[in-house]
Design a protein around this motif. Structure first.
Motif, PDB file in Angstrom:
ATOM      1  N   PHE A 222       7.877  40.689  31.371  1.00 40.05           N
ATOM      2  CA  PHE A 222       8.862  41.592  32.005  1.00 40.05           C
ATOM      3  C   PHE A 222       8.182  42.956  32.051  1.00 40.05           C
ATOM      4  N   ILE A 225       8.267  48.165  28.537  1.00 36.31           N
ATOM      5  CA  ILE A 225       9.073  49.315  28.107  1.00 36.31           C
ATOM      6  C   ILE A 225       8.202  50.062  27.102  1.00 36.31           C
ATOM      7  N   HIS A 234      15.942  50.489  28.123  1.00 38.57           N
ATOM      8  CA  HIS A 234      14.908  49.906  28.989  1.00 38.57           C
ATOM      9  C   HIS A 234      14.213  51.025  29.739  1.00 38.57           C
ATOM     10  N   ASP A 263       8.040  38.271  23.509  1.00 39.76           N
ATOM     11  CA  ASP A 263       8.832  39.496  23.669  1.00 39.76           C
ATOM     12  C   ASP A 263       8.933  40.155  22.299  1.00 39.76           C
ATOM     13  N   HIS A 353      14.360  36.191  29.179  1.00 36.83           N
ATOM     14  CA  HIS A 353      15.763  35.923  28.826  1.00 36.83           C
ATOM     15  C   HIS A 353      15.991  34.487  29.278  1.00 36.83           C
ATOM     16  N   GLU A 395      16.234  41.470  17.463  1.00 39.32           N
ATOM     17  CA  GLU A 395      15.819  42.808  17.868  1.00 39.32           C
ATOM     18  C   GLU A 395      16.889  43.872  17.650  1.00 39.32           C
ATOM     19  N   GLU A 435      11.486  44.041  16.962  1.00 44.65           N
ATOM     20  CA  GLU A 435      11.820  42.735  17.546  1.00 44.65           C
ATOM     21  C   GLU A 435      10.752  41.686  17.230  1.00 44.65           C
TER      22      GLU A 435
HETATM   23  N1  GLY Z   1      12.697  42.838  25.689  1.00 43.85           N
HETATM   24  C1  GLY Z   1      13.385  43.185  26.878  1.00 43.85           C
HETATM   25  C2  GLY Z   1      14.734  42.570  26.965  1.00 43.85           C
HETATM   26  O1  GLY Z   1      15.123  41.842  26.099  1.00 43.85           O
HETATM   27  O2  GLY Z   1      15.451  42.811  27.910  1.00 43.85           O
END
Ligand code: GLY
Length: 465
Positions: A222, A225, A234, A263, A353, A395, A435
């Motif tokens: 993704f 960030i 974000h 992630d 996700h 997270e 996280e």
């Molecule tokens: N790590 C980015 C999210 O969970 O949206």
């Protein structure tokens, strides 16, 4: 050609799906190329994850049908012609690729609409997942005759539930891939740690991390960030230069060559040492992360882990004087959400996700747990019971969002639980999130990938070194 599991893996998944969906046909549209600024200049190609899961092939402009009544699996697509071969080199036939994923029947793309029309005419149900790309909405609308504006509402709950049930519990071959994605994530995060010193542009660090994902895999899972304004959950802006005394939040993951995702988030003191004020808040988030991980095992609801970490946060903030009153009641009513407005995490797999194209509530909720509408609680994406093979992110975070603080303060919201005078002393603090990616095992849990430094001592030892 993209790497594949053995053909039996895909065959077995389709067999399992045939047990879950009783009749009709399921149509799986692969993704097409997505243009950036003119039709032939495209973004890096990404196949649809459900297509990858059942049919493996990461090729644009193909589709597949599982016929539940006739026990058939068919891939639809056109073989490359000489014009394609001139630009892209010789290509294997679709039939030879289909064989690698255990599919014996291949048909030209023109036959797909005929197949669907024949099923509809025979009164058979045509199942599909909710399309999320514009061109696939139009394609599916043309194939089924359903209005394009209404097409997502006609997605099949039976198919979605069958897929969620299968994809939530990762197979051993998938867990290996997830470990690999997390190894790349480890390389990204530790490389950034080593360069997290005053004077370094955020942009350089974002590029460093993204470059690593491209060196070992398919790129980022993704958009990265990375910001010294971690209070914006974000934050994709990387315009600033690192400054001593600031904290850098990086939430970033890799997609490996088989499209499995990591992630992770770390929040780093620029130069290596937290101030006392930063470390006090950091230790609370770290405890919320570690306690939730330690409490994870099959049979626990992810909502319970979320509750646990919110209570750790409320307790810790009470000890610092920012919250007050009964911790359990504060969390139950949602007062903690001033500081942690998001959920504990989400499922992780072929998507960062995982499966959320199918609908967040199908993925994270079921008949035994429904989504709250209280601010903060409502943002919990994954609430349901954890089972062996599930992979979730853990997270927790604490953020000081000046606009949110002002809104709540002006509304006199939760004054029985929040000490707004003390909160004011933190309004420029920023945000902290930590996280990890957690596999639920038969008897407990395992954090995936090499351990990314996260205690203040571990961070001090690696930052700038
Ligand atoms: N790590 C980015 C999210 O969970 O949206």
């Amino acid at each position: 050609m993209n790497p594949l599991f053995k053909a039996e893996v895909y065959q077995n998944r389709r067999t399992q799906l045939k047990k879950a969906v009783k009749s009709g046909i399921a149509v799986f549209l692969g993704n097409s190329e997505a243009p950036m600024n003119y039709p032939s200049n495209t973004y890096k190609y990404r196949q649809d994850s459900n297509f990858l899961y059942f049919f493996g092939l990461s090729i644009a402009d193909i589709a597949a049908v599982i016929d539940f009544d006739e026990n058939r699996d068919i891939i639809f697509g056109n073989d490359f012609e000489i014009d394609d071969i001139i630009w892209m080199g010789n290509q294997p036939t679709l039939a030879s690729l289909a064989e690698k994923v255990g599919v014996k029947e291949v048909m030209p793309m023109a036959k797909l609409s005929e197949y669907i029309h024949a099923a509809q005419t025979a009164g058979r149900k045509v199942h599909f997942t909710p399309p999320y790309r514009g061109d696939n909405k139009i394609w599916l609308s043309n194939l089924t005759g359903i209005n394009v504006n209404d097409i997502r509402n006609h997605a099949s709950a039976e198919l979605i539930k069958g897929i969620v049930n299968l994809r939530s519990a990762k197979e051993d071959c998938e867990i290996e891939q997830m470990e690999n994605a997390c190894e790349i994530g480890y390389k990204m995060h530790t490389a950034v740690m080593r360069r997290c010193v005053a004077g370094v542009p955020e942009l350089e660090l974002a590029g460093l991390a993204e470059g690593i994902t491209l060196s070992y895999g398919n790129g980022v899972s993704f958009p990265i960030i990375l910001s010294q304004h971690g209070e914006t959950l974000h934050n994709h802006g990387h315009e600033a230069i690192l400054q001593e005394g600031n904290m850098l939040l990086m939430d970033a993951g890799a997609e490996n060559l088989m499209n499995y995702c990591s992630d992770n988030t770390r929040t780093l003191p620029v130069g290596g040492r937290f101030t006392q004020k930063q470390q006090e808040v950091y230790e609370i988030v770290l405890k919320a992360n570690v306690d939730a991980i330690n409490a994870a095992h099959p049979g626990v609801y992810n909502k319970e882990l979320h509750t646990l970490s919110c209570k750790v946060i409320a307790q810790g903030l009470s000890q610092l004087g920012l919250m007050k009153g009964d911790v359990d009641e504060a969390v139950r009513q949602g007062a903690h959400a001033l500081f942690m407005p998001h959920g504990l995490g989400h499922q992780l797999g072929l998507d960062v996700h995982d499966m959320e194209d199918l609908g967040e509530n199908f993925v994270g909720y079921d008949d035994t747990v429904s989504r709250s509408d209280i601010f903060g609680w409502s943002a919990l994406r994954m609430a349901r019971e954890l089972k062996p093979g599930f992979i979730v992110t853990i997270e927790p975070g604490i953020y000081f969002i000046p606009q949110l603080i002002d809104n709540w303060k002006n509304e006199h919201k939760f004054e029985q639980f929040i000490n707004y005078d003390k909160v004011e002393q933190y309004r420029d603090f920023g945000g902290i999130r930590i996280e990890d990616d957690l596999l639920i095992t038969a008897d407990g849990h395992k954090v995936l990938g090499p351990a990314i430094p996260k205690t203040p001592k571990e961070l001090e030892e690696i930052i700038g070194k």
